[in-house]
Structures are given as C-alpha cells and as structure tokens.
Design an enzyme around this catalytic site. Structure first.
Site, PDB file in Angstrom:
ATOM      1  CG  ASP A 255      40.467  36.426  46.734  1.00  0.00           C
ATOM      2  OD1 ASP A 255      40.397  35.805  47.821  1.00  0.00           O
ATOM      3  OD2 ASP A 255      39.607  36.305  45.856  1.00  0.00           O
TER       4      ASP A 255
HETATM    5  C1  BGC Z   1      37.623  34.075  47.695  1.00  0.00           C
HETATM    6  C2  BGC Z   1      37.278  35.269  48.557  1.00  0.00           C
HETATM    7  C3  BGC Z   1      37.258  34.863  49.998  1.00  0.00           C
HETATM    8  C4  BGC Z   1      38.615  34.267  50.372  1.00  0.00           C
HETATM    9  C5  BGC Z   1      38.723  33.827  51.804  1.00  0.00           C
HETATM   10  C6  BGC Z   1      38.894  33.384  48.176  1.00  0.00           C
HETATM   11  O1  BGC Z   1      39.083  32.181  47.511  1.00  0.00           O
HETATM   12  O2  BGC Z   1      37.780  34.478  46.360  1.00  0.00           O
HETATM   13  O3  BGC Z   1      36.052  35.814  48.169  1.00  0.00           O
HETATM   14  O4  BGC Z   1      36.933  35.957  50.808  1.00  0.00           O
HETATM   15  O5  BGC Z   1      38.851  33.148  49.558  1.00  0.00           O
HETATM   16  O6  BGC Z   1      37.906  32.736  52.031  1.00  0.00           O
END
Ligand code: BGC
Length: 735
Positions: A255
């Site tokens: 993530d």
């Molecule tokens: C979120 C993800 C997301 C990623 C990119 C993170 O903060 O938890 O679900 O895909 O950011 O935007």
C-alpha cells in the site's frame, strides 16, 4: 527462400503472442537473464506516485497503477495526490463495492470488472488498485463502502468474476488490503492480533478465492500489522500463505507508503514498493531522486552488494514483476479499451439499481403520484454529489446524476419534483483539486431548515427523505472511522418531524455502511441506497418508480445499536497501547463471530439482518430436499428447492443456503452462508435451484492440525431469503 524466412518469423511472432504458461515463463527467464542487478532493483519500487519503472535499455515499459475499485482515478501530478488537470480523464464512476455486493449477482460483478477494466485499458493503466475484500468486522470502519460485506463466502463469490472481468482486458486486478485491515483508526500503527482459525475462516477466504479461482495477478499488502509484523512484508502472510499455500504467482504491491523496514522488505515477499512523500523518517522532501531512498531502492542495492540480501530473492521479485508486465503492459493481446461509453454508463446504472435494497414497504412504493402532483425530496443527499470525496477511491466523473435530477427526469411532464435541504451535512465540494461545481453553502439555521422542510411536506403529495452519510470525515471516508452508527447532523429528529406531518413517508438512506433507524416504525418505506456512481440518481429513480423491481440484499447486518455488536472492549476495537510494544495492539477476541454470525448465535435481535431485502413481487420456496439425509464424511450432498414468483410482477429473489453444525468440538456460528443463487422469474413462473454442499462447507479450520476438519455428527442445511428468514431446515447426518 525469402518467403520461408517471412513465414518463420510470422510463426515465431504468433507463438510469442499466444504465449501460454510455459512460454510466459521462458520469456520471463530470458528477460531476467539480460537484466543487471540495478535494473532488477529498479523495477521493484515506485518511480512516481502511480508508476513503477520498466527497463528502458531493453525496451520494457514501466507499469502504471491506478485507483481504484470504483472508477479510474484522474491523472495526478508526478509526485502528488493532486489531479494533474487533464481535461480528458473524467471517467465512468461505478457504484461502490458494497453496492455491488448488495446485488448478490455474479454476472453483474463480471460486467463491473470487464467495464472498469476497459476504462483502465483506455487510460493505459496496467494495475487496477482494487477490488477490496476486507471483511465488515465493525460497521464503524471508514472504508466499509469500498469492501464487499461481512461474509467471506459472499465476498469470495463476488470478487472472483470482478477479477476475471478486469483481467480479461490485460489489466491486473490488485486485490486489497491484505489482510485484516478492518479499520481506519491508526491503520498504520496497529497490530491486528488474530488467531489462525479466525484468519482462515473469516479474513482470508475472499483473498484466497481471488487468487485461486479469480486468478488475480496482484495483491496489495495492507498498512497494519498482523501479529506484530507489518503486512507489506509479513513473512507468514506473504511467503507462507499467499505464495506458499495458495501458489500465488503474481506481484505483491505495498500500500502507498506501507513498506516500513529495509530488511523485511527485501526478504519477506514484497515485490513492488509504492508510495511517495509518505515516510517522515526519510527526510526526502525536495530531494530530486527520493525514490532511490525507498526501502526497495538504494538500501536494497546496498544489501544485495554486501550480501545481506540474497540475489535469488531479488530474482524472485523481478520474475514476478516481469510476469505481470508480460500479462499486462507487454501483452500483445490487449485491446485499446473504451472510456465513458454508453455501455459503461448503462452498466453502472444497472449495477447501482440492482444493489438497492428495499427494507420496508407498507405500500408506499413503487411511487404513486397523482398526475400533475408534487413530490418533495428532503435531505442533503438528494442533491450532494458523492463521487468526489471518501479518500483514494474519489473520482472525477464525466457526469453524476444526483437523486433530484434522476427523479425529475423520471417524472418529467407527469409531476413536479421539488427539494428541501432539511439539514446541513458536508458543504465541501472538492478533493485533490477535483471540484463538483456545486454550491453547498447554507445560511439557514438548523431550526429553520427543519421548519422549511416540514412546511413543504404539508404541501406535497409524496415526501421522500434522502439522507445518510456522505464520504466526509467520519462519514464513510478513508483514514477516519465512523464514531457511531447513529445518523449525523440531526437527521433522526428531522425524519421524526416529517413523520409527524406526512401521512406517508419514504426514507432513502444513502451510505456505504449500516445506520441505526430508530424511526423505523414511524415511516412507511425504507430504502438502503449507496454511493451509486455516475448514474446513482437514475438508478434510485428506477427502483422508486418500479422501472426496476428491487432485488438487492443487505451485504451486512443493520444492528439496532453499536452496543449490540461483538466488539465490546477497547482491546478489540480500536486497540490499546501496551507496555513494551511499539505498535498499538488489537485483539480479535470475538474470533469468527462477526456480523450475522454473532447476532444469530447470541440470539440478539437486529434492525435488518444480513441477506435481507424485499421486492415488489412475492416469492415462495417449496419442495426442498437433500439428495441424502446421511452422508459419509468427505462426500458432497445436493440440496434442491423450487422458487416460485407468486406475485404480479417480474422480479428476482436471492435464495440463500446456510449450514449449522449441531455437534462440534469448537464453538461454531449458528449459521454460515455456503451458497446463494439470484433467480429472475416472471409472475407465476418457478425454477428448481440446486446447491452442492461440499465437505469443506461443513468444516471448520482446525488451527492445531492446520487443516480443515469435518467432524461427523448432525448438521442442518438452512435455506431461505435472509440470514434470519430460513424456513427450510433439512437435517443432515455426517458419518
Ligand atoms: C490506499 C489504497 C490506495 C492507495 C493509492 C492508499 O492510501 O489505502 O487503497 O490504492 O492509497 O491511492
């Protein structure tokens, strides 16, 4: 001679293009053998906010990642979350995943995946960051709307077609957030301490199904820790379970900013580190090459050079990244995709409508409005656009039909549709520089707003309250859990005030998670609607007018109050700080008893149960039987039942099968969903439905033996139309 050479070349090309498994592995091995150490490291981490590097020297393009589960995020600046200001990146916004789960329709999930995958393809994206399948452990989780409900079987069944649909476009679905990432409070600082039985029965099955049955090419590690190790490099989760037990051959993507440790990142199964400006310890702000400072960049190179990290491990990562590239960015079979096509908007509308759940109806729906009459909509959610906001799933869409406009369109020339705001919720209209263009400012006092709504209600032929949550802070938004399940902004009082003066009141709750409904008995109809995307207002109008007969079913329980649920202590939620521990600790003491598993086992009444939803027609179940009343352990049985549409309208019902183990050496839930079929029938028509109940459907996960265990004894196969409406009870003896 020349002709022969050309034919040979064409033959080689054709062979490469078709590239079944073995050829893919040959290509990966060949490419890997040509890469330098530095090139291999370069493809394992971000080079911009949403891209990871390719190998320019070999003509291998970079990988482009994009949010998200509900539509293709607008282009952002190289290093920032802010949109880049392109004018050609406004997408089709699809309904939130909880809305999709509420359809209980595998075909619609496939349509969703195929359609969003086409949009990703058109926008030249290789990895779609979604879908999310974290279980609804608490209704307070701020990202409930991004997930697929509280039941592992439902989420598993719905994620499989989504993944296949996306990937049919040569775009990888990146299933997230792996794993036990069930709250937003301190999401990057909390260890979810969960035992193996609970993991295998509740929190892992949807991921496993996505990998083994959906064939997912990518998995996103979550921000939290499982049993004290960060999940983006959790050895047990990634190496033992995902890549070991399940045989996952794709990439694990962190993530954004979820990677936390140099050594663990190198050794524990992470393949691509993503995220920028996210680690305060790196002090990278302003540096021109800060991506080099990421865990899987220079620190990794140093470790590889001095022998602290193994090159075989690096090759394994690089192989997985290359495999993903051959499946996506370098797949010769990819088409060009399509973007905001009429078919995509039609798909969004259909899915949104099919997932709307009719909870109560005392004859108020479908709407009956006198010719030339007046329909009053009360509530901010009748007007507020919802595709902007909520966190990383926020979108810039080509259009968003709000409920007010959807209903005006439906009643054009037939009735007047007017709106009163009734309460002020969230007046923001922008996110990451994307603006809705609405003006939500308000000068009236709370009392005045209620008085105006009540006065307008007295003048209307039909009153529909449209409120709920709105994807702002604590109201269904990434990064913030909800504080309670009570409706915010004084909506309960407003509904009561309307109920005082309206002979018939319809309430539409728009949210992505359950809300308490203390006014349940005072209103004539209740509809659970969702963040429905571009076509949300039309989809709602379809259901309210009866153009679409509602067939959605709740993917979660709607409890009366938070206190009724399984999370009773701070150690369970939101976690506690313990002496000597760096990270917050949270204990899943309730084990497998979440959602309806808790309420039904403890006989706690709920407002509306999991799996519940009404129709404008009626159905009957009859002639249920099992292929055998007694089976040897290890053998499957078949349950059959006939569904009849006994009403006057065509419609669909979701027939659900639950199992109940009567004698077990471990405590088991009173019922567990193990089968469902959504069946559409014309009035008077019947269909025989059959379910195969496999040995694993009757088993529990025995943590000591690390295996599924089926204990002989008495079981009950329960069939009906919600977790609390199971009129058919077929006893089954397992020998
Ligand atoms: C979120 C993800 C997301 C990623 C990119 C993170 O903060 O938890 O679900 O895909 O950011 O935007």
């Amino acid at each position: 001679m020349k002709r022969t050479v050309i034919i040979c070349l064409v033959g080689i090309l054709a062979a490469v293009c078709c590239m079944p498994g073995n050829d893919l592995e040959k290509k990966v091995a060949d490419t890997l053998s040509r890469m330098t150490l530095e090139e291999k490291v370069a493809i394992t981490h971000a080079q911009s906010k949403f891209s990871s590097a390719g190998v320019p020297r070999l003509g291998i393009p970079e990988l482009w990642h994009t949010d998200g589960p509900h539509g293709i995020r607008p282009e952002v600046l190289w290093d920032e979350w802010s949109q880049a200001g392109w004018t050609n990146d406004s997408c089709t916004a699809y309904p939130c995943l909880e809305n999709l789960a509420a359809t209980w329709d595998r075909e619609l999930s496939s349509l969703y995946g195929k359609s969003i995958g086409e949009e990703a393809r058109y926008r030249k994206k290789d990895i779609l960051l979604g879908p999310g399948v974290n279980m609804g452990r608490t209704p307070l989780n701020g990202r409930t709307f991004e997930y697929m409900g509280e039941d592992p079987y439902l989420a598993a069944q719905m994620v499989i077609p989504y993944v296949k649909g996306v990937q049919s476009n040569g775009v990888a679905a990146c299933v997230k957030h792996f794993a036990v990432n069930n709250q937003e409070v301190r999401r990057t600082r909390t260890s979810s301490n969960v035992d193996d039985r609970t993991m295998y029965e509740i929190y892992l099955p949807a991921f496993k199904a996505a990998v083994q049955e959906g064939g997912a090419w990518a998995i996103m590690g979550s921000y939290n820790l499982w049993n004290d190790q960060f999940n983006c490099h959790n050895e047990r989760l990634l190496k033992d379970i995902l890549k070991g037990e399940w045989g996952f051959d794709g990439v694990v993507v962190s993530d954004w900013g979820g990677c936390r440790d140099d050594d663990e990142a190198a050794a524990n199964g992470l393949d691509i580190e993503m995220g920028t400006w996210t680690d305060p310890n790196l002090e990278i702000e302003g540096s021109s090459n800060h991506y080099n400072l990421y865990h899987l960049a220079n620190p990794y190179l140093e470790r590889l050079r001095d022998g602290r990290a193994s090159e075989e491990e690096l090759n394994e990562k690089a192989r997985r990244v290359l495999r993903t590239m051959y499946r996506t960015s370098m797949s010769p079979e990819r088409h060009f995709g399509s973007f905001t096509s009429p078919e995509h908007f039609a798909a969004a509308r259909k899915i949104a409508a099919e997932g709307i759940v009719l909870l109560k109806n005392e004859g108020a729906l479908p709407l009956q409005v006198p010719e030339g009459g007046r329909i009053l909509l009360v509530g901010e959610n009748a007007y507020k656009m919802m595709t902007v906001g909520g966190g990383s799933s926020s979108l810039k869409t080509k259009h968003e039909i709000i409920p007010l406009d959807g209903l005006r369109e439906a009643f054009e020339g037939k009735a007047e549709v007017v709106w009163e705001r009734g309460y002020v919720g969230d007046t923001s209209t922008d996110y990451n520089l994307v603006v809705t263009g609405q003006d939500l400012s308000e000068s009236r006092s709370r009392e005045q707003l209620i008085a105006d709504a009540v006065a307008a209600a007295r003048e209307a032929d039909c009153v529909i309250f449209i409120g709920g949550l709105n994807k702002s802070k604590h109201q269904d938004k990434e990064g913030y859990d909800r504080l309670d399940i009570v409706l915010p902004y004084g909506q309960d009082a407003l509904i009561e005030a309307l109920a005082d003066v309206c002979p018939q009141l319809i309430v539409v709750n728009i949210s992505g998670s359950p809300v308490a409904m203390p006014w349940n008995d005072r209103v004539n109809a209740i509809v659970q609607s969702w963040y429905g995307g571009s076509e949300s207002g039309r989809a709602l109008a379809d259901v309210l007018t009866g153009a679409v007969n509602p067939s959605g079913k709740l993917p979660f329980t709607v409890p009366f109050a938070m206190a009724d649920g399984p999370l009773k202590t701070e150690r369970q939620y939101p976690g506690i700080k313990e002496e000597g521990k760096t990270w917050w600790q949270e204990y899943y003491d309730e084990g497998v008893f979440i959602g309806y598993r808790w309420y039904s086992s403890k006989c706690i009444p709920v407002q509306y149960p999991f799996g519940y939803g009404l129709s404008y027609t009626s159905f009957d179940l009859s002639g249920a039987k099992l292929s055998a009343a007694s089976v040897k352990a290890g053998k499957a049985v078949t349950a059959t039942v006939t569904l009849t549409n006994t009403g006057a309208l065509p419609g669909a019902e979701v027939v659900q099968l639950y199992v109940n183990d009567m004698e077990s050496s471990v405590e088991r839930p009173a019922r567990e969903l193990k089968g469902f079929e959504k069946v559409f029938l014309e009035p008077g028509a019947s269909r025989k439905i059959s379910f195969t109940v496999k040995p694993e459907d009757l088993s529990f996960f025995d943590a000591d033996a690390h295996a599924w265990k089926l204990e002989p004894g008495e079981f009950h196969i329960l069939i009906g139309t919600s977790s609390e409406d199971l009129p058919i009870d077929l006893p089954l003896k397992v020998r």
